[in-house]
Design an enzyme around this catalytic site. Sequence first.
Site, PDB file in Angstrom:
ATOM      1  N   LEU A 142     -50.551  -2.003 -11.614  1.00 16.31           N
ATOM      2  CA  LEU A 142     -49.553  -3.009 -11.253  1.00 16.31           C
ATOM      3  C   LEU A 142     -48.131  -2.474 -11.418  1.00 16.31           C
ATOM      4  O   LEU A 142     -47.900  -1.513 -12.149  1.00 16.31           O
ATOM      5  CB  LEU A 142     -49.776  -4.260 -12.113  1.00 16.31           C
ATOM      6  N   PRO A 143     -47.149  -3.111 -10.754  1.00 16.95           N
ATOM      7  CA  PRO A 143     -45.793  -2.558 -10.727  1.00 16.95           C
ATOM      8  C   PRO A 143     -45.014  -2.612 -12.038  1.00 16.95           C
ATOM      9  O   PRO A 143     -44.222  -1.712 -12.317  1.00 16.95           O
ATOM     10  CB  PRO A 143     -45.088  -3.404  -9.653  1.00 16.95           C
ATOM     11  N   LYS A 248     -46.214   8.567 -20.795  1.00 16.46           N
ATOM     12  CA  LYS A 248     -45.819   8.405 -19.388  1.00 16.46           C
ATOM     13  C   LYS A 248     -44.312   8.206 -19.259  1.00 16.46           C
ATOM     14  O   LYS A 248     -43.663   8.778 -18.372  1.00 16.46           O
ATOM     15  CB  LYS A 248     -46.568   7.218 -18.781  1.00 16.46           C
ATOM     16  N   LYS A 323     -37.111   1.350 -12.829  1.00 17.24           N
ATOM     17  CA  LYS A 323     -37.812   0.541 -13.829  1.00 17.24           C
ATOM     18  C   LYS A 323     -38.309   1.397 -14.984  1.00 17.24           C
ATOM     19  O   LYS A 323     -38.134   1.057 -16.162  1.00 17.24           O
ATOM     20  CB  LYS A 323     -38.960  -0.200 -13.158  1.00 17.24           C
TER      21      LYS A 323
END
Length: 375
Positions: A142-143, A248, A323
Site C-alpha cells: 500500500l502507498p 527501508k 513521502k
Amino acid sequence: MSRLCFIPSGCLNSPRVVIGLHHDSARSAHPGLDSCHCAPRSRQRSMAALFRGSRNVLLRWNKHVDLAYVSMRSMASKTPVGFIGLGNMGSPMAKNLLKNGYPVIATDVFPESCKELQDLGAQVLDSPADVAEKADRIITMLPSSPNVIEVYTGPNGILKKVKKGTLLIDSSTIDPSVSKEMAVAAEKMGAVFMDAPVSGGVGAASLAKLTFMVGGVEEEYNAAQELLTCMGANVVYCGQVGTGQAAKICNNMLLAIGMIGTAETMNLGIRLGLDPKLLAKILNMSSGRCWSSDTYNPVPGVMDGVPSANNYQGGFGTTLMAKDLGLAQNTATNTKTPVPLGSLAHQIFRVMCSRGYANKDFSSVFQFLREEEGQ
C-alpha cells in the site's frame, strides 16, 4: 515356529536395524542365538540373504513415505495467498506468486487494477475483510501509513474477519511506529504481523528480484520467507517488527540523495559538452558508479527500459519518494540524528511535487534541474 526379531546393525554390516525371521528351534538349541554371531555359518548366510531382502523393502518403503511427506508438505504450502494493493509494485508481485503456483485472492481500492490479475486466474473479492475470511496468509502493498491503518483496522479491514494464526506480511513503506501498532492489533486477534518493505523498483518486481527487509517474530521468518522468495532475490531478517521499515527508510534516503547527485553530475557533464552515454559509461567504470547511474539512469536516451526512456512514466513516483523522505526526516528528528543531505533531498522532491512532477518517476529530478537552470 518362526517369529520376528530385531538384528543389531553390526551383525550384517547394515547402517540401520532391520527386521528378520528368527526360528525358536534354533534358539532352543543355541541359548545365545539372540546374538546372531552364535548361529551356524550356513544359517547366518541364509538369514543374511533374507534380511537383505527385508532391508531393501524397508528402504523402499521409507523412501516412498519420505516422498509422500514432502508431497503433502508441498501441497499444503500452495494454499491460497491473499494480496491487497495491486499498484505498480503490487501487481507484478502478485503475478509472481501465481507463476509459482500459489492461488491468489486479491482486492484493490480501484477495481480496474484487479482485471489483469483476474484474467491470469486470481480470485478477486470486494474488500480486505473478504480476503481475510478466505486466506490465512496475506500480503499487503500500500502507498502510505494511513492506507495501511485503513486496510488493517478499518470497517472492512483485515482484522475484522482475520482467522487465528493468520500470517500478515506488509510490504508497504510506512512509519515503523505504525508497523508496531498493526502488530499489536493483529496479536489481539490471534494473528501474526510482519513488516517486509521492498527495494528494487518495478523492474525488479516484474523479474522477482526484489530485496525484502523483514521485521517481526523470528520464529515466523521461515513462513514469510517461503512466500517472499517467490517475489524477490534477497530476503533479509532485520529484527523485531519495525526494523524492516527502518532499513527501508535508510535505503530510500540514500537512493534519493544518489539520484539527485547522478542527475546533477549528468547535467553538468552535458553542459560541458560530454555525450551523456559516454559520461554514463565513464561513471560506471569509475568510483562515481551507483545504482542510479548504472541501472536507472535519469537521462533520456542513455538507457532502455527505464522511466527516463518513457517520459518518466511508471517506476517509483516522486510523491512516494517525498513521502519516504518525510518518514526518514521524522525518524531522524525523533532520534536527534543529523541528516542534512536527507533533509535537502526531502525539500527538493517536495518542490517537484508542487511543480507538476508528482506522478512522474522520481528520476525526473534530472528534468526538474534542467528546467530550473532555464529560469
